[in-house]
Design an enzyme around this catalytic site. Sequence first.
Site, PDB file in Angstrom:
ATOM      1  N   LYS A   1      -6.919  40.535 -65.508  1.00 20.22           N
ATOM      2  CA  LYS A   1      -7.966  41.525 -65.663  1.00 20.22           C
ATOM      3  C   LYS A   1      -9.330  40.908 -65.407  1.00 20.22           C
ATOM      4  O   LYS A   1     -10.151  41.441 -64.634  1.00 20.22           O
ATOM      5  CB  LYS A   1      -7.897  42.102 -67.085  1.00 20.22           C
ATOM      6  CG  LYS A   1      -8.794  43.291 -67.283  1.00 20.22           C
ATOM      7  CD  LYS A   1      -8.566  43.949 -68.659  1.00 20.22           C
ATOM      8  CE  LYS A   1      -7.095  44.203 -68.907  1.00 20.22           C
ATOM      9  NZ  LYS A   1      -6.820  45.155 -69.966  1.00 20.22           N
TER      10      LYS A   1
ATOM     11  N   ARG B   1     -10.781  43.124 -74.570  1.00 25.52           N
ATOM     12  CA  ARG B   1      -9.420  43.328 -74.067  1.00 25.52           C
ATOM     13  C   ARG B   1      -8.773  41.990 -73.767  1.00 25.52           C
ATOM     14  O   ARG B   1      -9.432  41.063 -73.299  1.00 25.52           O
ATOM     15  CB  ARG B   1      -9.427  44.123 -72.757  1.00 25.52           C
ATOM     16  CG  ARG B   1     -10.038  45.488 -72.866  1.00 25.52           C
ATOM     17  CD  ARG B   1     -10.183  46.090 -71.462  1.00 25.52           C
ATOM     18  NE  ARG B   1     -11.221  47.104 -71.463  1.00 25.52           N
ATOM     19  CZ  ARG B   1     -10.996  48.394 -71.184  1.00 25.52           C
ATOM     20  NH1 ARG B   1      -9.794  48.804 -70.865  1.00 25.52           N
ATOM     21  NH2 ARG B   1     -11.982  49.254 -71.221  1.00 25.52           N
TER      22      ARG B   1
ATOM     23  N   GLY C   1       3.084  44.285 -75.310  1.00 19.37           N
ATOM     24  CA  GLY C   1       3.344  43.582 -76.562  1.00 19.37           C
ATOM     25  C   GLY C   1       2.167  42.724 -76.962  1.00 19.37           C
ATOM     26  O   GLY C   1       2.133  42.178 -78.053  1.00 19.37           O
TER      27      GLY C   1
ATOM     28  N   MET D   1      -2.093  42.306 -77.600  1.00 20.36           N
ATOM     29  CA  MET D   1      -3.192  43.143 -78.012  1.00 20.36           C
ATOM     30  C   MET D   1      -3.810  43.777 -76.783  1.00 20.36           C
ATOM     31  O   MET D   1      -4.060  43.108 -75.790  1.00 20.36           O
ATOM     32  CB  MET D   1      -4.261  42.321 -78.715  1.00 20.36           C
ATOM     33  CG  MET D   1      -5.237  43.242 -79.404  1.00 20.36           C
ATOM     34  SD  MET D   1      -6.746  42.411 -79.851  1.00 20.36           S
ATOM     35  CE  MET D   1      -7.814  43.032 -78.564  1.00 20.36           C
TER      36      MET D   1
ATOM     37  N   ARG E   1      -6.231  46.157 -60.117  1.00 16.03           N
ATOM     38  CA  ARG E   1      -5.216  45.113 -59.876  1.00 16.03           C
ATOM     39  C   ARG E   1      -4.295  45.630 -58.783  1.00 16.03           C
ATOM     40  O   ARG E   1      -4.272  46.824 -58.494  1.00 16.03           O
ATOM     41  CB  ARG E   1      -4.421  44.824 -61.146  1.00 16.03           C
ATOM     42  CG  ARG E   1      -3.639  46.014 -61.627  1.00 16.03           C
ATOM     43  CD  ARG E   1      -2.926  45.769 -62.932  1.00 16.03           C
ATOM     44  NE  ARG E   1      -2.367  47.041 -63.391  1.00 16.03           N
ATOM     45  CZ  ARG E   1      -1.899  47.253 -64.601  1.00 16.03           C
ATOM     46  NH1 ARG E   1      -1.931  46.296 -65.500  1.00 16.03           N
ATOM     47  NH2 ARG E   1      -1.416  48.422 -64.936  1.00 16.03           N
TER      48      ARG E   1
ATOM     49  N   HIS F   1      37.034  38.754 -66.524  1.00 15.22           N
ATOM     50  CA  HIS F   1      37.749  39.510 -65.499  1.00 15.22           C
ATOM     51  C   HIS F   1      36.972  40.774 -65.133  1.00 15.22           C
ATOM     52  O   HIS F   1      36.728  41.064 -63.955  1.00 15.22           O
ATOM     53  CB  HIS F   1      39.143  39.851 -66.033  1.00 15.22           C
ATOM     54  CG  HIS F   1      39.972  40.649 -65.078  1.00 15.22           C
ATOM     55  ND1 HIS F   1      40.081  42.016 -65.157  1.00 15.22           N
ATOM     56  CD2 HIS F   1      40.716  40.270 -64.026  1.00 15.22           C
ATOM     57  CE1 HIS F   1      40.869  42.436 -64.187  1.00 15.22           C
ATOM     58  NE2 HIS F   1      41.278  41.393 -63.489  1.00 15.22           N
TER      59      HIS F   1
ATOM     60  N   ARG G   1      39.537  29.652 -49.607  1.00 17.41           N
ATOM     61  CA  ARG G   1      39.777  28.629 -50.626  1.00 17.41           C
ATOM     62  C   ARG G   1      41.229  28.684 -51.057  1.00 17.41           C
ATOM     63  O   ARG G   1      41.732  29.742 -51.447  1.00 17.41           O
ATOM     64  CB  ARG G   1      38.879  28.864 -51.838  1.00 17.41           C
ATOM     65  CG  ARG G   1      39.110  27.814 -52.917  1.00 17.41           C
ATOM     66  CD  ARG G   1      38.184  27.983 -54.093  1.00 17.41           C
ATOM     67  NE  ARG G   1      38.543  29.149 -54.886  1.00 17.41           N
ATOM     68  CZ  ARG G   1      37.840  29.591 -55.933  1.00 17.41           C
ATOM     69  NH1 ARG G   1      36.734  28.967 -56.278  1.00 17.41           N
ATOM     70  NH2 ARG G   1      38.215  30.647 -56.599  1.00 17.41           N
TER      71      ARG G   1
ATOM     72  N   GLU H   1      32.185  20.899 -56.963  1.00 19.18           N
ATOM     73  CA  GLU H   1      32.009  21.687 -58.181  1.00 19.18           C
ATOM     74  C   GLU H   1      32.252  20.873 -59.447  1.00 19.18           C
ATOM     75  O   GLU H   1      32.269  21.409 -60.541  1.00 19.18           O
ATOM     76  CB  GLU H   1      32.895  22.934 -58.162  1.00 19.18           C
ATOM     77  CG  GLU H   1      34.340  22.660 -57.835  1.00 19.18           C
ATOM     78  CD  GLU H   1      35.180  23.930 -57.670  1.00 19.18           C
ATOM     79  OE1 GLU H   1      34.812  24.994 -58.173  1.00 19.18           O
ATOM     80  OE2 GLU H   1      36.239  23.834 -57.016  1.00 19.18           O
TER      81      GLU H   1
ATOM     82  N   SER I   1      31.065  23.074 -49.854  1.00 15.74           N
ATOM     83  CA  SER I   1      30.548  24.319 -50.393  1.00 15.74           C
ATOM     84  C   SER I   1      30.337  24.097 -51.884  1.00 15.74           C
ATOM     85  O   SER I   1      31.277  23.752 -52.608  1.00 15.74           O
ATOM     86  CB  SER I   1      31.548  25.444 -50.139  1.00 15.74           C
ATOM     87  OG  SER I   1      31.079  26.628 -50.734  1.00 15.74           O
TER      88      SER I   1
ATOM     89  N   ASP J   1      31.080  26.349 -61.562  1.00 13.19           N
ATOM     90  CA  ASP J   1      31.802  25.269 -62.228  1.00 13.19           C
ATOM     91  C   ASP J   1      30.915  24.051 -62.417  1.00 13.19           C
ATOM     92  O   ASP J   1      30.979  23.381 -63.443  1.00 13.19           O
ATOM     93  CB  ASP J   1      33.054  24.897 -61.424  1.00 13.19           C
ATOM     94  CG  ASP J   1      34.245  25.757 -61.824  1.00 13.19           C
ATOM     95  OD1 ASP J   1      34.515  25.829 -63.025  1.00 13.19           O
ATOM     96  OD2 ASP J   1      34.872  26.358 -60.948  1.00 13.19           O
TER      97      ASP J   1
ATOM     98  N   CYS K   1      28.638  28.798 -52.775  1.00 11.80           N
ATOM     99  CA  CYS K   1      29.388  30.035 -52.956  1.00 11.80           C
ATOM    100  C   CYS K   1      29.498  30.424 -54.421  1.00 11.80           C
ATOM    101  O   CYS K   1      30.283  31.276 -54.783  1.00 11.80           O
ATOM    102  CB  CYS K   1      30.764  29.941 -52.308  1.00 11.80           C
ATOM    103  SG  CYS K   1      31.820  28.706 -53.070  1.00 11.80           S
TER     104      CYS K   1
ATOM    105  N   TYR L   1      24.116  27.667 -45.424  1.00  7.44           N
ATOM    106  CA  TYR L   1      24.338  29.076 -45.754  1.00  7.44           C
ATOM    107  C   TYR L   1      24.454  29.265 -47.254  1.00  7.44           C
ATOM    108  O   TYR L   1      24.699  28.303 -47.997  1.00  7.44           O
ATOM    109  CB  TYR L   1      25.591  29.627 -45.057  1.00  7.44           C
ATOM    110  CG  TYR L   1      26.884  29.058 -45.544  1.00  7.44           C
ATOM    111  CD1 TYR L   1      27.558  29.612 -46.637  1.00  7.44           C
ATOM    112  CD2 TYR L   1      27.462  27.963 -44.917  1.00  7.44           C
ATOM    113  CE1 TYR L   1      28.748  29.079 -47.086  1.00  7.44           C
ATOM    114  CE2 TYR L   1      28.655  27.415 -45.364  1.00  7.44           C
ATOM    115  CZ  TYR L   1      29.292  27.978 -46.447  1.00  7.44           C
ATOM    116  OH  TYR L   1      30.469  27.450 -46.905  1.00  7.44           O
TER     117      TYR L   1
END
Lengths: 877, 877
Positions: free
Chosen positions: A25, A94, A103, A105, A338, A455, A618, A750, A769, A774, A837, A857
């Site tokens: 502000k 302010r 939350g 003032m 803003r 799952h 895999r 991993e 990869s 893990d 991955c 990638y």
Amino acid sequence: MQFVFDFSHAHERPPKDLKDLLGGKGANLAEMTSVLGLPVPHGFTITTDACRAYMNGGWPEGLSDQVAKARKRLETSMGKVLGDPADPLLVSVRSGAKFSMPGMMDTVLNLGLNDESVVGLASQTSDERFAFDSYRRFISMYGRIVQDIPADEFDGPLEQAKESAGVKSDAELSAGALKALISDYKAVVQKHTGKAFPQSPDDQLRGAIEAVFGSWNGPRAFAYRNREKISHDLGTAVNVQAMVFGNRDDNSGTGVGFTRDPATGAQGAYGDFLINAQGEDVVAGIRNTLSLSALADSFPDVYSELMGIFSRLEGHYRDMCDTEFTIDQGKLWMLQTRVGKRTGVAALRMAVEMTQDPAIKLTKPEALMRITEDHLSQVLHPQFAKSDLKVIAKGLGASPGAAVGRAYFSADDAAKYGDQGERVILVRSETSPEDVHGMIASQGILTSRGGLVSHAAVVARGWGKPAVVGAESIKISNKSFTLADGTTVSEGDYISINGTTGEIVLGEVPLVNAEAPKDLTTILSWADEIRQGKVSVRANADNGPDAKNARDFGAQGIGLCRTEHMFLADDRLPIVRRMILAEGPHDEERALEELRQAQKVDFVEILTAMDGLPVTVRLLDPPLHEFLPDVETLLVKEASTGLSEDEEKLKKAALEWREQNPMIGTRGVRLGVLKPGLYEMQVTALMQACAQRVKDGGDPIVEIMIPLTVTGEELEMARGWVEGAIDKVASQDANLALLKDKVTIGTMIETPRAALRAFDIAQYADFFSFGTNDLTQMTFGFSRDDVEGKMMTAYLEKGLLKRNPFDTLDQPGVGELVALASERGRQLKPDLKLGVCGEHGGDPESIYFFVKAGLNYVSCSPFRVPVARLACAQALI
Amino acid sequence: MQFVFDFSHAHERPPKDLKDLLGGKGANLAEMTSVLGLPVPHGFTITTDACRAYMNGGWPEGLSDQVAKARKRLETSMGKVLGDPADPLLVSVRSGAKFSMPGMMDTVLNLGLNDESVVGLASQTSDERFAFDSYRRFISMYGRIVQDIPADEFDGPLEQAKESAGVKSDAELSAGALKALISDYKAVVQKHTGKAFPQSPDDQLRGAIEAVFGSWNGPRAFAYRNREKISHDLGTAVNVQAMVFGNRDDNSGTGVGFTRDPATGAQGAYGDFLINAQGEDVVAGIRNTLSLSALADSFPDVYSELMGIFSRLEGHYRDMCDTEFTIDQGKLWMLQTRVGKRTGVAALRMAVEMTQDPAIKLTKPEALMRITEDHLSQVLHPQFAKSDLKVIAKGLGASPGAAVGRAYFSADDAAKYGDQGERVILVRSETSPEDVHGMIASQGILTSRGGLVSHAAVVARGWGKPAVVGAESIKISNKSFTLADGTTVSEGDYISINGTTGEIVLGEVPLVNAEAPKDLTTILSWADEIRQGKVSVRANADNGPDAKNARDFGAQGIGLCRTEHMFLADDRLPIVRRMILAEGPHDEERALEELRQAQKVDFVEILTAMDGLPVTVRLLDPPLHEFLPDVETLLVKEASTGLSEDEEKLKKAALEWREQNPMIGTRGVRLGVLKPGLYEMQVTALMQACAQRVKDGGDPIVEIMIPLTVTGEELEMARGWVEGAIDKVASQDANLALLKDKVTIGTMIETPRAALRAFDIAQYADFFSFGTNDLTQMTFGFSRDDVEGKMMTAYLEKGLLKRNPFDTLDQPGVGELVALASERGRQLKPDLKLGVCGEHGGDPESIYFFVKAGLNYVSCSPFRVPVARLACAQALI
């Protein structure tokens, strides 16, 4: 240290870039004042440095003096003095942190009024009613916000006053009634604080400033920062500004305005205003606001001045701006501006259109940087519309988007009613492969147990179906669930779930449906231009339909095809169990042969969907007991009704294969070492599927990936099995003779050890990869299934972790291992292909890290592909 | 490349140091020939380089030529030619790897004999019987060893020949009978190989050399190297040596001799010999051997020459030597020497005495380097004596030493009969805290399930009680167990277990009791001199008696006091359960208060035993469900007989606290975050115990250790709790006012992340203690409970791991994390105290690494303290 700056201070850099110091502000007030020369009431900003100093050691030395001097300058420039009994200056105070933050003032208006100056204000404005109204507003605001007195305490006397006066609105109260109300308000303050309402403007100012500083560490502000991943160390600034009055008369007013429509992105000003009102009245929604276009009628000059300012602001900020303004007796004042928040649809439209706006001339990279993950999520998933329905419980948002339906408590019921055309939410304590048909038939899934890799969560994300998991506060029993407060939700009751936030609502929340506007296509195509040849985006997909879906979302291949998901299908599970139960090599081979045939069909579908694009398969990863029934269920059944012969066998196998800590047990390549026939079967099926595709004129590109490697020797051995199986199929099939040399073989990284020994492992790998799920589990020693509920919540709340390391990569810990493995792997093989991955592959902040670390990638769930395409481009920019 | 060296070759370095190249046997033959000038039959060594080349690519180019030339030189020096029909040279061919290795091809004697040269040998020696006996020995040896023909095939015809001749011993067979036997033997070879017995000495030699090379990868040799941690890449050398004959007549003989007694270490020659015999006869034990002292009577000159040689050998090798010698018609030949193997008692005695031997002048550091872990184990734990009893099954050797007793299958029975004075072995599928009374009453413990960190293993090691765990091949049912072959062992049957090797024997194997000779004290005191001020050795101990025991073994403090072990005691467990089940803070506090009182008593005992030495107390580490009954048992009971109200509550709690992967779940400091009262209680109990000790005139030194830290923030918070609790007690107790500043607070480094972020964590730590068990589990992703059986066996057998990383620290992986954490921790705090308290702290090879990494102490189970004292000194040397 300089803790206080006037809005008109000549900073060395544009003040709008000094949000760290001045807060959002304050920075924009200074920008409007000192750079743009807009009509802004004078004032000054107390910096975040002061707030930080205050938090660390109390009221900073020298601050009082600097505030006093700034106040003096303000008084001089305004020609008025705070608390002056004749013609008092009034100010607003302010908070203003770097990021806008609910939350904290908010605002104290009319500061400087006291029993004496209110009289001066009255005589100066010749409006006694206005003066006393301002004073009573000030006392209640100060009481609530600075002195922490509950709002009710002030509402009571106000209602009474209106009742006594026989009027309905505040505005109808007479000066006399307001005077009496002021006495009541002062009594409230005395009661609550044990002291009289402060009369000295110095005390008032100091109290307000301290309240702003203190609100930084208020519980709501703290929780908000945790949620929004904002550092707790930033602190807030405080803005003290001369008051102007929109509520002085009917030639005054106040409003909020946007330079474009923040909901749709449409060009042209948009906003609301009220005549004879203060700013809070607009936001509070007590009175019906007028649209900004009405301003043209009632205040034509002000309107045209405001439109000019909007145009200057957009050109200057090169973005849509959000403003607050006040008209004080016909004169326009800008109180705040803003860069405005916007919906996903609006963000996309503005980003695209601003590239063609001659006043803004956004470049494509700039346009891309304007789009966030949330914007995309909004246009890609259904959302809750506004609603009065109450959130009755919260779980973990496991798969984004919102869904509404009737609660059903078994997969069979869900499937039955879902198939009859009902909208259904499947509610289970947790799901297992046996629930899949019910999950398919549902709009969304709700579980009371399990974490973000349970799952239910994994399957729902794969399908892009909303899911909330681990909602521990709902207690499920038979065909209903109960909340802590005793509310019971029964079969057939409508519930709504928000898989983005984890919210559960009783009843039907209206949904805003996902719509992918053409601007999205444009933005993503720009992102792709930037990524081209640098970083590609793949998807994790385990079957033909998912693969097709992923391709539609723009995936450039599959980074992770989890073959075990094929094993869990209804018609496959019995075969897998036969393999595990096999009493001799002959039985085992027969079961493997059946699996081979089934897997070949799956692979053909996937390779067809991803024709011409790489597919990383895999080999089997999870511990074998995942394919067996639950030991406990069998033991309980044995004790109660006894077991059939088949169940007895299953029990024996389940006991044999069960593990204390399966996550770090006999999984991945370890399973291959114990049952090498498995991997050979899988590779054979894959290569036969390739042969089929070649025969059908396709262009299959496969990468075979070994999971959970910890030593180079393991990968050398596994590579041997894979190559052996490939050679065997190739020798039988002419279509593979040419293809086989194009198959690459690599491994997941991993485990921490794999990362450390990347140099050994790279000898036998064509690619790495990173399995960051893990890797995070093992680097922290956090079993995701176990820690993601209660423990992770406690850790985040107490600031022991800045964020959930399963959502966003832990760069200092896990990230170091990723970087180190990349470096060591490429030291041996400079062209080693690197990808990721884990689920972090779909998280923008993690993606920035991966791109910086030089990965080729990222791979994520199909529905995250657009997010990843954008994030990769942003990282490259 | 030079593949062949004559024994007399002038190497640049002493040949005895060239075992890598020449193998042990070849190196020592060359040393005796070329350096000491002892009477050694001429010969040459084919190097290990040749073997390695052979293994990688078959018979090496140039080797045939080099062998042919060496053969020619040998023939020239001996004045005889291989296969010469008139006066043939005979040679022996022996393998000789760097390390002596059972399971490899041993020896082929008399090579060079064929149908023609046997006649020459007969005429040359004028002893037809000798010549034919030599030939038939050669054929059978070559057949067995080189051509892989079962020994039975040759035993049959020999027995027949003796029967036909009506004689009992081989020596009584006439030349004619032997001639006939040779025909039979040749027929055996023809039958088995499909070819005639090779007549060309060239073919014979090539065959024998290839057989030696090939035996390197024989299954027994491979298994032996795995067990002994010898690299598979070394390869073996081959020694070809002119034959001398101890079996030529009664003026000939052969023997083995040691320069000191290898069983006791007593000074003076020791050995056996036989007149008119070949070397194998001595070893085979067919004929009764004579003691070496008898040689003085029968061959006084030879005896005195041999004693002179022994004395030269000891002086030259500066150690006890083991030799083979042959007397050929009165002339002494040395066929082999090496530094001799010895028992633990002998090793200690020799090491001490040789420091005073003027011919050897061993330094103390040299003496220390002569002692191995096995030597100490032998003198510290009872061992199996020799016995004909058969090993019926094998498990994991979980706690060293041997034990004999009657099998009992419940803790109650074991306690009952044990208390009656019977020797008892407790046999259980696995043990739990409820079995402790039975374990105490037993000589040893045998389980069919669980790994080296199972309850049985950990408890037994703590007590120094022999244990074999995870013996999967024994099937326990009610009061007996059954083996795969159907044998049943019932309650009360005697069994013997060897906790060092994992062997299980049916019946009573005689035991050799542990005796700690005074030489052990001497050696360990020398070790302590070297360690002094550099590395200290502490013990892991959880109660007063263990602490006292540890101190008696020379521990310089406690490196790990696991407070949870106190929680598992019979009288504590119910209180712990009450704490977990507590329905409100009041109940919880009351239970905590009871625990506090109990823990205080424990701590006083420990601090008394370790007065003046540091005691590292680890706050509660294991997941809470370990203190609750097994969920499954309760569920089964519920389904069959129903549960009591208390059991119902326990079930609920057990379900609430159970985890999918408890090893990486809510444990350690995570538990502290969820239940901070626990840690406060423990610290309070500890500090009150300290106050008590000070009051009683003691000198308590405590270090408080936080387990499982992953972030600096966690340790900062936990340190806060600990300091708070200390301050609270100190404010109530004057005795603590001075002490409290001496208390140090540190953390375990046992997750990969903690190691990586050591820099953050060190800010709040006075010390780090590496928990290498957990660190290994997480770095590899190996749940020890799950992988240590079948999977680890497969990994070691297939060479995927060189050794079990839970036995010996994985230096390339886990070790890098240890080194890195040490470096990063000390970067911030150069004086940061570093220790290790995993089981690796008792493993010599791991200790070498820790000492090199700059750790200040190692901590291990009390019974490993002597091993660690020695190993630390060896590492420093």
